[in-house]
Each structure stands twice: as structure tokens, then as C-alpha cells.
Scaffold this active site. Structure first.
Site, PDB file in Angstrom:
ATOM      1  N   HIS A  10      54.631   3.680  36.956  1.00 27.46           N
ATOM      2  CA  HIS A  10      54.852   2.335  36.403  1.00 27.46           C
ATOM      3  C   HIS A  10      55.939   2.319  35.335  1.00 27.46           C
ATOM      4  O   HIS A  10      56.867   1.514  35.388  1.00 27.46           O
ATOM      5  CB  HIS A  10      53.542   1.809  35.809  1.00 27.46           C
ATOM      6  CG  HIS A  10      52.413   1.801  36.781  1.00 27.46           C
ATOM      7  ND1 HIS A  10      52.498   1.198  38.012  1.00 27.46           N
ATOM      8  CD2 HIS A  10      51.169   2.346  36.713  1.00 27.46           C
ATOM      9  CE1 HIS A  10      51.364   1.354  38.653  1.00 27.46           C
ATOM     10  NE2 HIS A  10      50.544   2.052  37.894  1.00 27.46           N
ATOM     11  N   CYS A  43      45.059   1.469  40.493  1.00 19.92           N
ATOM     12  CA  CYS A  43      43.952   0.548  40.257  1.00 19.92           C
ATOM     13  C   CYS A  43      43.543  -0.181  41.530  1.00 19.92           C
ATOM     14  O   CYS A  43      42.489  -0.829  41.570  1.00 19.92           O
ATOM     15  CB  CYS A  43      44.316  -0.464  39.174  1.00 19.92           C
ATOM     16  SG  CYS A  43      45.824  -1.377  39.500  1.00 19.92           S
ATOM     17  N   SER A 114      49.877  10.530  33.838  1.00 21.64           N
ATOM     18  CA  SER A 114      48.637  11.224  33.507  1.00 21.64           C
ATOM     19  C   SER A 114      48.078  11.892  34.753  1.00 21.64           C
ATOM     20  O   SER A 114      48.563  11.685  35.865  1.00 21.64           O
ATOM     21  CB  SER A 114      47.615  10.232  32.941  1.00 21.64           C
ATOM     22  OG  SER A 114      47.349   9.201  33.883  1.00 21.64           O
TER      23      SER A 114
END
Length: 447
Positions: A10, A43, A114
Site C-alpha cells: 500500500h 483485508c 509487515s
């Protein structure tokens, strides 16, 4: 100017698209990404698993070709294996050929993201134990779950709860385990989680809360049992949803970090070296409710930070104002959203806080349909500034968490919110908005 970008999810995608739009050929961007995809919306994995999003390719909002067409040099399946900040160089390995080479930069942008935290317990290497982060994880989860009747999820945060619902909608037997004694404990207080736990169990999900996984057992290399400190669960598949850590091992000892490895950035997103920027899940964020650096890996933080880093690549132009950690989740029939601190986090920070909790219908009672809205505010006792808020209803009132985010960011008080000007129309709300109402209730005890 020559810019090297490490990683492209992102924050990396936001940086590249913004920088090329702002500066065109004034910036030469080379991106090194160890995968062959960019910008996957992790997500959305639960939506894909549950069949809401049939085509996982729609969970990408950019592609290497799209970024290449903007003028960025996209080096996919390339991993940066070393960095010399003073020399302004990176050592890169081509993961297809094994060849290594050096590249140089004027400015470096770290958007390495991450990676899931993998618990250090015996048997964790067994087949059938899955992670939930990237496109390939999503494919593995869907593939293996087709033949798995009993599925265990370790971790009852957002991802764990969403996956539990998705699997249950696919008629799987689901066990949801967490070491905390409540689901979503980092996001919501007990008034909310009690209702949501009842919602999960009513829909057939077995909750194993307050339990620590101590071992996985298998047969023929495949996981068959999950053993906790209190119980044993038969299983055909496990998904680990125990949180994330910043993917920043490469920069240890070279840039300032939080203890967990999140890179510390200033308000213009420089790291401790002025020519090195960091954004997204690799970086700490300025958390406005506590005025401290925290690790809050959210896509919303990532896209804002990547965009602001692009504005500042030549000179400091835009400040990053921080985050309130605003987020939301759907749990079967309930829509939930939160911004800022809950009681658990406020206690951890040693804040002297007060709370107010209320239940208010979303529309006037003369309307043919209305739903209860559960609202809670946290505020500092000394000056009554609002530092957190939670909302939940079977009606979709989650946009009000965005209002709470602005309230917290601008350090508004309980009185400010009590008398804030919100519109009224019976189809949508009441003359006193439920945010007004709960703040007015708090104000009664403060004036």
C-alpha cells in the site's frame, strides 16, 4: 533524482503513483519487490474465503504494469539483502537467477511492510498451518479449506474474527482461540465484546478464550490437533492470526526503531537519516490520543504516509498529522467501528480517564424500523478531551467512527461533542445524534 523503493504494497504503491504524478521524469524510481505482485488488499482475504469476492484478482488495486506505465522501474522478484546508508547503496538479489548486484540512490523509501507473527511452539511447521497476509496465503487458505471440515483459528483480532465468520458461512466447524479472555480485546471494551461473543457462538463458532496454544500435533506431516494449556481441539487446518511485526530486520543498527523494529519517522516521514523515508507497516506512527510513537499497521495509515512521503521527497512540504487508529469490522449482523483508545490501552498508558457508555436508537421510535446503537467514549479526566470512541449497531453507523477520529485529532472535549452540529432527518437519525447524546450524558457528571 534517483529514488529506490524497497517493497511495494500500500505505502509503496501510494508513493510511486503520487511521486510520478507530481514530478514526472524529475524522479527516477526503481522499485525492488520480492513478490511478483503489488498492492494486494489483505483485508479482503476473508471476503474471498467467504465467497463475497469471487475473483481474488479484484483485491489488487494496482499492478506492476500499471506502475511501469507511470514510469517506475519495477524490479519484481528482487530482494534487497543489504544496505549501506552512508554510501547510499543497496545490494540486491534476483530471486529468479540468484544473481546479486549493487544499486545506488539519492533518496531511499522503505515500504517493506509487515509479516505475520509466528508463535514459537512445537509443531508450528506442520502442513495445514496457514498464514493470512498476501495473495498466495489467500490462495492456500481457499484451496486447503475446501477439504477441511474442522478449522482452528489462533488469534481473535480482526483477521481471526473475520475468517471465523467466513469459514462458518462455508459450513465449517470453527474454533477461535485467543490468549486474551475476550475477542477483539485490543480494539473494543467488554460492553461490546460480550455482545459480539454471543453473536459468534449463536452462529456456531466455538470460542476458546483465555487459552494459550502450547503445541500442534500432526499425522503424516499434516496438522491434526491444536493443544492449549486448557484443552485439545481436533482440526484439519489452522490459520495463524496472531498479529504482525514490521519487516525491518535489514535496517537494525542502521536506523532508529521502536523495540519491536518499527522505524521511527519524523513529521515529514524522514527516518533517523534525512535521505531515507519510511511509510506503512514498516514504520511507527504518531498516535495522537497518547502523543507517542506506536505500531499500528493499517492500510489507511500506509496510503497516507506513502502519499505524504512523495510530497516531501525534494523538500519538506507536508506534515503527517498522525493517526487515531480508526478501524472497523463486520461480525455477522453487527457493524462495529472504533477510533482512539479503549480502556485496556488507556490503562497500559497510565492515563487518568473517564468513560461514558450509552445505548440509543439510530432513528426516531415513530419510524417503522430502528436499531439500538451502542456507543462508548473515553476522555481525559483533567481536561475532558476525548481520546477514544466505539460504536456498534445492526444498522450501519460505522461512518460515525470517522467523526470520532476528527474529534480526537482536534482534541475536542466532551462539551464540544455534546453540542456539535449534526443534521436531523427521520430516515437517518434523531434530533440529538447518538454521539451528541452520549456526550451529553457524560457532561452531566462533569459540569
Amino acid at each position: 533524482m534517483k529514488v529506490v523503493v524497497i517493497g511495494c504494497t500500500h505505502a509503496g504503491t501510494a508513493f510511486i503513483t503520487t511521486a510520478k504524478r507530481l514530478y514526472g521524469d524529475k524522479v527516477q524510481i526503481t522499485t525492488y519487490e520480492r513478490n511478483d505482485t503489488v498492492s494486494f488488499l489483505s483485508c479482503g482475504i476473508a471476503l474471498h474465503v467467504g465467497g463475497v469476492v469471487k475473483d481474488p484478482m479484484k483485491l489488487f488495486y494496482a499492478s506492476p504494469k500499471f506502475l511501469s506505465d507511470l514510469g517506475a522501474k519495477m524490479m519484481m522478484r528482487h530482494e534487497v539483502i543489504d544496505i549501506n546508508i552512508e554510501e547510499k547503496s543497496v545490494l540486491v538479489r534476483n530471486l529468479e537467477s540468484g544473481e546479486s548486484f549493487k544499486d545506488t540512490f539519492d533518496k531511499l523509501v522503505i515500504t517493506t511492510g509487515s509479516w505475520p507473527i509466528i508463535p514459537n511452539v512445537p509443531g508450528v511447521e506442520l502442513k495445514g498451518i496457514m498464514l493470512s497476509k498476501n495473495f498466495y496465503h489467500a490462495q492456500d487458505i481457499v484451496k486447503h479449506s475446501k477439504n477441511a471440515n474442522k478449522i482452528t483459528i489462533v488469534g481473535a483480532g480482526y483477521i481471526g474474527v473475520e475468517l471465523a465468520e467466513a469459514f462458518r458461512r462455508n459450513n465449517k466447524e470453527v474454533v477461535l482461540i485467543d490468549i486474551a479472555d475476550r475477542i477483539l480485546a485490543k480494539y473494543l471494551d467488554k460492553e461490546f465484546t460480550d455482545i459480539l461473543e454471543n453473536e459468534l457462538t449463536a452462529n456456531g463458532i466455538k470460542l476458546a478464550l483465555g487459552q494459550k496454544v502450547v503445541k500442534f500435533e500432526g499425522e503424516d506431516g499434516f496438522v491434526k490437533k491444536v493443544i492449549t494449556d486448557k484443552d485439545t481441539f481436533d482440526t484439519n487446518m489452522v490459520v495463524l492470526a496472531t498479529g504482525f511485526r514490521p519487516n525491518t530486520d535489514l535496517f537494525k543498527g542502521k536506523l532508529e526503531m521502536l523495540p519491536n523494529g518499527a522505524l521511527i519517522v519524523d513529521s515529514y516521514l524522514h527516518t533517523s537519516h534525512p535521505d531515507v523515508f519510511a511509510a506503512g507497516d514498516s514504520a511507527a506512527v504518531w498516535y495522537t490520543p497518547t502523543n507517542s510513537y506506536e505500531y499500528i499497521p493499517l492500510a489507511t495509515n500506509a496510503v497516507r504516509m506513502g502519499t505524504i512521503a512523495a510530497y516531501n521527497i525534494f523538500e519538506d512540504r507536508l506534515k503527517y498529522s498522525g493517526t487515531q487508529g480508526t478501524s472497523g469490522v463486520k461480525v455477522f449482523s453487527y457493524n462495529v467501528a472504533t477510533s482512539g483508545l479503549n480502556e485496556l490501552l488507556a490503562q497500559e498508558k497510565g492515563i487518568n480517564y473517564g468513560t461514558i457508555y450509552g445505548v440509543e436508537n439510530n432513528r426516531p421510535e415513530f419510524m417503522p424500523e430502528y436499531e439500538p446503537v451502542y456507543v462508548k467514549l473515553l476522555y481525559r479526566k483533567d481536561d475532558h478531551t476525548i481520546i477514544g470512541g466505539q460504536v456498534m449497531s445492526k444498522a450501519d453507523v460505522t461512518e460515525s467512527a470517522n467523526t470520532l477520529s476528527i474529534v480526537i485529532q482536534n482534541k475536542m472535549t466532551v462539551k464540544d461533542l455534546a453540542f456539535a452540529d449534526f443534521f436531523f432527518q427521520p430516515y437517518f437519525n434523531k434530533p440529538w445524534n447518538f454521539l451528541n447524546t452520549v456526550a451529553l450524558k457524560a457532561l452531566e457528571g462533569l459540569v
